[in-house]
Design an enzyme around this catalytic site. Structure first.
Site, PDB file in Angstrom:
ATOM      1  N   CYS C 160    -144.951 -54.500 -60.140  1.00 18.79           N
ATOM      2  CA  CYS C 160    -143.563 -54.026 -60.190  1.00 18.79           C
ATOM      3  C   CYS C 160    -142.641 -54.664 -59.161  1.00 18.79           C
ATOM      4  CB  CYS C 160    -143.546 -52.515 -60.065  1.00 18.79           C
ATOM      5  SG  CYS C 160    -144.669 -51.781 -61.256  1.00 18.79           S
ATOM      6  N   HIS C 293    -136.352 -48.728 -54.500  1.00 18.27           N
ATOM      7  CA  HIS C 293    -137.319 -48.863 -55.591  1.00 18.27           C
ATOM      8  C   HIS C 293    -137.310 -47.531 -56.352  1.00 18.27           C
ATOM      9  CE1 HIS C 293    -140.568 -50.483 -57.861  1.00 18.27           C
ATOM     10  NE2 HIS C 293    -141.470 -49.625 -57.418  1.00 18.27           N
ATOM     11  N   HIS C 329    -138.339 -47.266 -65.255  1.00 16.50           N
ATOM     12  CA  HIS C 329    -138.981 -48.281 -64.433  1.00 16.50           C
ATOM     13  C   HIS C 329    -139.366 -49.449 -65.339  1.00 16.50           C
ATOM     14  CE1 HIS C 329    -141.005 -50.474 -61.513  1.00 16.50           C
ATOM     15  NE2 HIS C 329    -142.034 -49.696 -61.238  1.00 16.50           N
TER      16      HIS C 329
END
Lengths: 351, 85, 399
Positions: C160, C293, C329
């Protein structure tokens, strides 16, 4: 500007390479898949520590451990890996489980371990290494991307030592898909001549090759990496021109190249690339290696392992010779690889 | 109960791929996490699926596992009282 | 301060818009893109929501003008669309007129096609073409091909944090004089593989994700692609290019703690942020907005929050928000779309709201910016963290 030396190498491959550069190679022209020589994993980690590790992760840990040990450096300033296909053993496992169990009763381990950066991060966790940690996944230049990145850092003095490696693993199912897609030669179609290919597709394998790169020459130094270049797509003629321009850019003439290592993989469809590059170096000793390593996305890391060992020993094993030329001494060496006309890499190394 | 404990040990060894460990190596009251077998949070998630798949026990919050997976004893107790298959 | 590397173009497709303008509009009007899936045939359809792009593959193929016998994965389709936008936005007509590279990133690559055909390959010859579309490199080759790019092409996959690392490599290559121009970013399509993967980790919410909320239950998976065009100052000057913003700092560090979870004290994240400040040559107080994040998993937000508090010890934490409540996400693409959002924040002087926040976390006194806020923004810090302890920070600045 900092320099880049190969000061340690670890290699797990279809040859007995864990314990050093072999004097003789196993050559089996009859097969379309070369099985790797498995290291004794227990020498490197406990069964508990390896309970989640697929083959590629295990091989990566072994190869990186050997490379670091040889260089006497277990705290690299960066860890960079390359893998074209990634951790496909776990990725196959998780995908099969999803389909077979209709998305039920799934467990996380194979999903976690299927992530492409599993090898690099496992090494970091084992070493407690909080430094830069990258993984490149670009087909046949996955390893060269790692090498390129490492050199960028060493050149700029941003790092003094970088652990790099190429890792690939194969599964039975992926193998069957690669045969279906025409990437692996059909079963029972041998014997295969890798150098003078007359059929399409290649002989496959898997492996892990790691290098400890440092900015200082020391006793364990194999070779210096002068330059590396990556190009996504070329014609054979452009590849030959590129090789020449690459050498000139490094202030060398073609005749100063003492040996060329080519990624011949027995695929008649794309062999023209290697032949086109080889033509300009007909005066120099030429070598090939995929008949002993097999083809895989990071097989070129095995090629660099071969080249570095030849520069260190100043001997070319006869099994690897692609022509009859020889030199009293080997100083500069060009490595060229591509896969299916894509992902071209040019690497220049020197003693 | 003893049979269930033996069964749990065998299953844990199998799902967590604990090579070289036998059921005899795991004491009923020894901690599974932290010390002892030194299992971690990923193993806990594996054990949650084991409860679901083999005993029909569904846990929705991974935190619930903490008390249940303290040892083979606690796990066997929980399975005995909550199993649906 | 480091002068950094110029950003001269950007392109994006996400659940909140098919281009930069649509994304900006959604961000400033508080429209989230989280919904039940229309495109994926998963048994979890009813229980979880996604940051899904509503265009079908067939629509994307038509939009890109691809031949019917193409073997593009959805990841490649989205990536090509965003990369083309970025190149156009940068006013590039001949992509090879300068030494141009592509640094792409992806976590699943062509998994979306692989999982649809996995057992069919042997029965349906028309699906065999997708075998070659599985790996991450294939996605980048296809994007390069569609851009007509010949040169340095590579792909990063660090879960990620991938696209942050792509931006970082690109900026470093420009700085080192290796390239004149580089297209950097990432792409990831939704796939049953990742949906089920995150589900086994029990970090998917059954509702809308709530970053930095005490009662957060996990993330919504999303899909997206975004790219930036970075150019050397020499090219910018010669071509009289408009500079949108600059990449001035970046760093990658490893938590070296756990394969999936972040450390309790946010060690890797702290190191990444501190090193990025060093590279940028600025102090933490100079940051006007942090794009976190902020995945809304219990573990990430706690670890990241602690890391931010460590970095800002004894100082005021700047306005911060996570935009994942808008987009979900988007894995490898996350840092790329958030890079576009960071540039938009600078260009328009706006802090995007952290949607769905209700209750302050018990562990610390950090309140995200929940309403849109207009102010001058010179510098934005963007965090992205991934499996394997991979922690990256990129800092953007006004030109």
């Amino acid at each position: 500007m900092g320099k880049t030396f190969i000061n340690g190498i670890g290699c797990v491959s279809a040859q007995d390479t864990v314990n050093g550069f072999p004097s003789e190679f196993i050559i089996d022209p009859s097969t379309n898949y070369l099985e790797i020589v498995k290291p004794d994993y227990k020498d490197y980690f406990s069964p508990i520590a390896s309970r989640r590790m697929a083959k590629g992760v295990k091989n990566g840990i072994v190869a990186s451990t050997v490379a670091m040990k040889e260089a006497g450096n277990e705290s690299p300033d960066a860890i960079i890996t390359g893998t074209g296909m990634g951790c496909i053993e776990d990725s196959d496992k998780f995908l099969k489980a999803i389909i077979d169990n209709k998305e039920e009763f799934l467990t996380p381990t194979s999903f976690i371990q299927s992530t492409h950066n599993t090898v690099a991060s496992t090494i970091a966790i084992n070493l407690g290494c909080k430094a830069y940690n990258f993984t490149y996944v670009n087909g046949a230049v996955s390893f060269e991307s790692a090498l390129y990145d490492a050199k960028l850092q060493l050149d700029a003095d941003e790092a003094h030592s970088v652990l790099i490696g190429g890792v690939e693993e194969m599964t039975e199912y992926t193998k069957s898909l690669f045969k279906l897609a025409g990437f692996i030669k059909p079963d029972d179609s041998g014997p295969h001549n890798i150098l003078e290919a007359d059929t399409k597709a290649t002989v496959f394998s898997e492996g892990a090759t790691f290098f400890m790169l440092e900015d200082e020459r020391k006793d364990s130094t194999y070779a210096e990496i002068l330059d590396v270049e990556i190009v996504n797509k070329l014609t054979p003629e452009e590849a030959a021109e590129h090789a020449e321009a690459f050498i000139r850019r490094n202030n060398l003439t073609l005749h100063e190249i003492d040996a060329v290592v080519l990624g011949y993989n027995g695929d008649s469809e794309f062999d023209g690339y290697f032949k086109a590059v080889a033509k300009n170096f007909d005066f120099a000793p030429q070598m090939y290696y995929k008949h002993v390593s097999g083809e895989y996305n990071t097989a070129s890391a095995f090629g660099l392992y071969v080249g570095a060992n030849i520069l260190k020993s100043q001997q070319i094993p006869s099994d690897l010779k692609a022509n009859d030329e020889s030199r009293p001494a080997y100083r500069n060496m060009l490595l060229y690889n591509q896969y299916r006309g894509l992902d071209h890499s040019f690497t220049l190394i020197s003693v | 109960m003893e049979a269930l404990k033996q069964e749990l040990k065998e299953k844990i060894i199998a799902v967590l791929n604990l090579e070289d460990i036998t059921p005899a190596d795991i004491a009923n009251d020894a901690p599974l996490f932290g010390e002892g077998l030194s299992l971690d949070s990923i193993d806990a998630l594996e054990l949650i699926v084991l409860l679901d798949k083999d005993y029909g026990i569904k846990l929705t919050d991974p935190k619930e596992g903490k008390a249940i997976f303290q040892s083979i004893d606690t796990m066997a107790d929980y399975v005995t009282t909550h199993r649906t298959k | 301060m480091n002068k950094g590397v110029a950003i001269t173009g950007m392109g994006i497709i996400s659940a909140i818009g098919n281009n930069v303008e649509e994304n900006f509009h959604a961000l400033t009007s508080g429209q989230k893109g989280i919904s039940p899936t229309d495109n994926i045939d998963t048994v979890h359809k009813g229980e979880i929501k996604f940051g899904e792009i509503k265009k079908t593959n067939a629509e994307l193929i038509v939009e890109l003008g691809l031949p019917p016998d193409n073997n593009f994965s959805r990841t490649a389709l989205l990536g090509t669309l965003a990369a083309k936008q970025a190149v156009e936005n940068a006013g590039i007509s001949d992509v090879n007129s300068y030494r141009t590279g592509l640094v792409n990133s992806t976590s699943v690559g062509g998994m979306d096609t692989t999982e649809n055909h996995y057992y069919e390959y042997f029965e349906k010859p028309e699906t065999v073409k997708y075998i070659a579309a599985h790996d991450g490199g294939d996605v980048s080759q296809k994007i390069a091909e569609e851009l007509g790019l010949q040169g340095f092409v590579t792909t990063i996959s660090t879960a990620c944090s991938s696209a942050a690392n792509a931006i970082m490599l690109g900026a470093r290559m420009i700085k080192a004089g290796k390239l004149d121009r580089v297209i950097v970013g990432g792409t990831d399509a939704l796939a049953k593989f990742t949906i089920n993967g995150f589900k086994t980790l029990m970090i998917l919410t059954d509702s809308y994700n709530t970053p930095f909320d005490n009662d957060r239950k996990g993330l919504n998976l999303g899909e997206a692609a975004a790219f930036l065009v970075l150019e050397s100052d020499a090219v910018v000057e010669k071509e009289g290019k408009k500079v949108l913003a600059r990449v001035i700092g970046y760093a990658n560090a490893n938590d070296a703690y756990h394969q999936t979870a972040s450390s309790e004290n946010g060690e890797g994240a702290t190191l990444a942020m501190k090193k990025a400040f060093e590279v940028a040559g600025i102090s933490p107080e100079e940051i006007d907005y942090i794009n976190m994040h902020g995945t809304a998993t219990p573990n990430n937000d706690l670890s990241e929050g602690r890391a931010v508090l460590r970095v800002y010890e004894g100082k005021n934490v700047p306005d911060f928000s996570s935009t994942k409540a808008f987009t979900g996400h988007t894995l490898a693409a996350a840092a790329a779309i958030e890079a576009v959002y960071s540039v938009l924040a600078i260009q328009n002087g706006v802090v995007f709201p952290n949607l769905n926040f209700k209750t302050r976390m018990n562990e610390f006194d950090l309140l995200p910016q929940t309403e849109i806020k207009h102010k001058n923004i010179d510098k934005v810090l963007s965090n992205s963290f991934g499996f394997g302890g991979n922690c990256s920070t990129v800092i953007f600045s006004k030109d």
